[in-house]
Write an enzyme that holds these catalytic residues in place. Structure first.
Site, mmCIF file in Angstrom:
data_model
loop_
_atom_site.group_PDB
_atom_site.id
_atom_site.type_symbol
_atom_site.label_atom_id
_atom_site.label_comp_id
_atom_site.label_asym_id
_atom_site.label_seq_id
_atom_site.Cartn_x
_atom_site.Cartn_y
_atom_site.Cartn_z
ATOM 1 N N ASP A 78 0.826 -1.218 0.000
ATOM 2 C CA ASP A 78 0.000 0.000 0.000
ATOM 3 C C ASP A 78 0.856 1.264 0.000
ATOM 4 O OD1 ASP A 78 0.843 -0.703 2.636
ATOM 5 O OD2 ASP A 78 -0.730 0.532 3.531
ATOM 6 N N GLU A 143 0.477 -1.560 5.676
ATOM 7 C CA GLU A 143 1.541 -1.045 6.554
ATOM 8 C C GLU A 143 1.267 0.409 6.902
ATOM 9 O OE1 GLU A 143 5.355 0.925 7.672
ATOM 10 O OE2 GLU A 143 4.018 1.412 6.026
HETATM 11 C C1 LIG Z 1 2.089 2.566 14.431
HETATM 12 S S1 LIG Z 1 2.093 2.179 12.827
HETATM 13 C C2 LIG Z 1 2.381 3.697 12.036
HETATM 14 C C3 LIG Z 1 3.330 3.589 10.962
HETATM 15 C C4 LIG Z 1 3.868 4.875 10.459
HETATM 16 N N1 LIG Z 1 5.000 4.581 9.624
HETATM 17 C C5 LIG Z 1 5.590 5.478 8.851
HETATM 18 C C6 LIG Z 1 6.799 5.042 8.094
HETATM 19 O O1 LIG Z 1 5.170 6.604 8.735
HETATM 20 C C7 LIG Z 1 4.316 5.741 11.628
HETATM 21 O O2 LIG Z 1 5.449 5.604 12.114
HETATM 22 O O3 LIG Z 1 3.521 6.580 12.069
HETATM 23 ZN ZN LIG Z 2 6.805 2.297 3.886
HETATM 24 ZN ZN LIG Z 3 5.037 5.082 4.444
#
Ligand SMILES: CSCC[C@H](NC(C)=O)C(=O)O
Ligand SMILES: [Zn+2]
Ligand SMILES: [Zn+2]
Length: 403
Positions: A78, A143
């Site tokens: 995604d 993800e």
């Molecule tokens: C808790 S899952 C969230 C995933 C998201 N990943 C990125 C890479 O932005 C973040 O870190 O906010």
């Molecule tokens: Zn990513």
């Molecule tokens: Zn991302």
């Protein structure tokens, strides 16, 4: 698409055109594309639906010794939403500019990695090789909205049967001529602090209102944040390297919710925090400290919207032979690496939490950091260089002798 374009670039652009964009990703077209790639290359593949609308595509290239632990190449399918009016071309057009920049949502995060794995295996097969260890590829959904796709896979029988010894997942771009290598991540916690208190007329000085309790609690979070900001400014590792964001714990007040009318004191007030806990911090002790912020305020509670109970890292010393192989390979190729803690969260935290070593690497050298940004792009030269890098890397890792 020009007639003399490298076929790997053409395939990459095809992947980029599939609209696997949240919140309504086209996972079906994506799965078909991936299955077709696997068939062309000549490796087995299947679609698993732990949740009906959320296909996980798993591929396997059998190694010569099925008793050895295996190599997992993971990527998410995604991509994050776009603000289309801010883009210079269609975010799902995968337009290639004259200088070779391929512009598309997912060009960096992380479709480039997903297709690079496939191209690398295509190359190794064309060289007539068969790896010593079995290689698995996982293409997981969601993800970008919290990692439930990976969570289902990682808790499945398929995952256990794979007997994974080491995994690769995504990293991030680096404007410098060096590769970022992430060996750990901070634990992401999203918490709501909910305070309830006395109510009445907005002209009065009523004690212990929801807002006044919440205000005091917010101040405690902010005091902690200020100390961490200071740590980031002055902190130095024992090797003399200054602290990076991943080395400290961050707190951001990201949500506030309360009130009905200016002259009515609300009964309830909610503050939402995004907290990222550094691997150097014991999670239980941190939880105790954070829950201490509300202890002396009556009728308050903490709700965990996102909670991850591991900030385990992968060792980057001579005790970890996967690291040694990775480091030596980069050295031989003259690729400079910068090992760090990833400041945000990716699916690889879930792999490490299972006790499996994992590195987050995207071959995005000399490339501005544009993940989740407008006009995300990757230059085709860097992409092709990355395929070459992955071809050798996968060959090296999958042929690592028994440990
Ligand atoms: C808790 S899952 C969230 C995933 C998201 N990943 C990125 C890479 O932005 C973040 O870190 O906010
Ligand atoms: Zn990513
Ligand atoms: Zn991302």
């Amino acid at each position: 698409m020009s007639a003399n374009e490298h076929p790997a670039v053409t395939r990459f652009r095809e992947y980029l055109r599939i609209k696997t964009v949240q919140p309504n990703p086209d996972y079906e077209t994506c799965s078909k594309f991936l299955l077709r790639q696997a068939e062309e290359i000549g490796i087995s593949a299947k679609v698993i639906r732990y949740v009906p609308e959320k296909p996980v595509v798993l591929m396997t290239w059998e190694g010569r010794d099925p008793n050895l632990s295996t190599l997992l190449l993971n990527s998410h399918t995604d991509v994050v939403p776009v603000f289309e009016d801010q883009w210079n071309s269609d975010p799902f057009g995968a337009v290639k500019l004259e200088n070779g920049d391929i512009v598309a949502r997912g060009a960096q995060d992380m479709k480039c990695v997903g297709t690079s794995y496939l191209e690398a295996i295509r190359n190794l097969k064309a060289q007539g090789k068969q790896p010593l260890r079995t290689i698995h590829l996982s293409y997981v959904p969601d993800e970008e909205i919290g990692g439930a796709g990976m969570e289902h896979f990682i808790n499945s029988e398929d995952f256990t049967k794979f007997n994974i010894g080491f995994a690769l997942d995504e990293g991030i771009a680096n404007p410098k001529n060096a590769l970022k290598v992430f060996y750990g991540e901070r634990a992401p916690w999203w918490v709501n602090v909910i305070a309830r208190g006395n109510v009445g007329h907005g002209s009065m000085l009523i004690k212990d209102t929801a807002m006044s309790k919440l205000h005091r609690i917010i101040n405690r979070f902010m005091d902690f944040r200020a100390a961490q900001e200071r740590q980031l400014e002055i902190g130095v590792h024992h090797n003399g390297k200054p602290y990076a964001l991943g080395d400290v714990t961050s707190v951001n007040l990201t949500k506030l919710q309360a009130g009905v009318q200016h002259n009515v004191i609300p009964e309830e007030a909610i503050a939402g925090f995004d907290v990222r806990i550094s691997p150097s911090v014991d999670l239980n002790r941190f939880k105790q400290m954070m829950e201490g912020f509300i202890l002396c305020e009556s009728d308050t509670r903490i709700e965990y919207v996102q909670y991850f109970d591991s900030n385990d890292t992968t060792k980057i010393d001579d005790s970890n032979l996967w690291w040694v192989a990775f480091r030596d390979y980069c050295k031989e190729r003259d690729v400079e690496i910068e090992p760090e803690i990833f400041p945000a969260a990716t699916d690889s935290r879930q792999i490490r939490a299972k006790g499996i070593p994992a590195f987050g690497v995207s071959y995005l050298k000399n490339t501005p950091v544009l993940l989740h940004d407008h006009n995300e792009y990757l230059n085709e030269k860097v992409y092709l260089e990355g395929i070459d890098f992955y071809t050798g890397l996968i060959d090296r890792l999958a042929n690592l002798e028994s440990m």
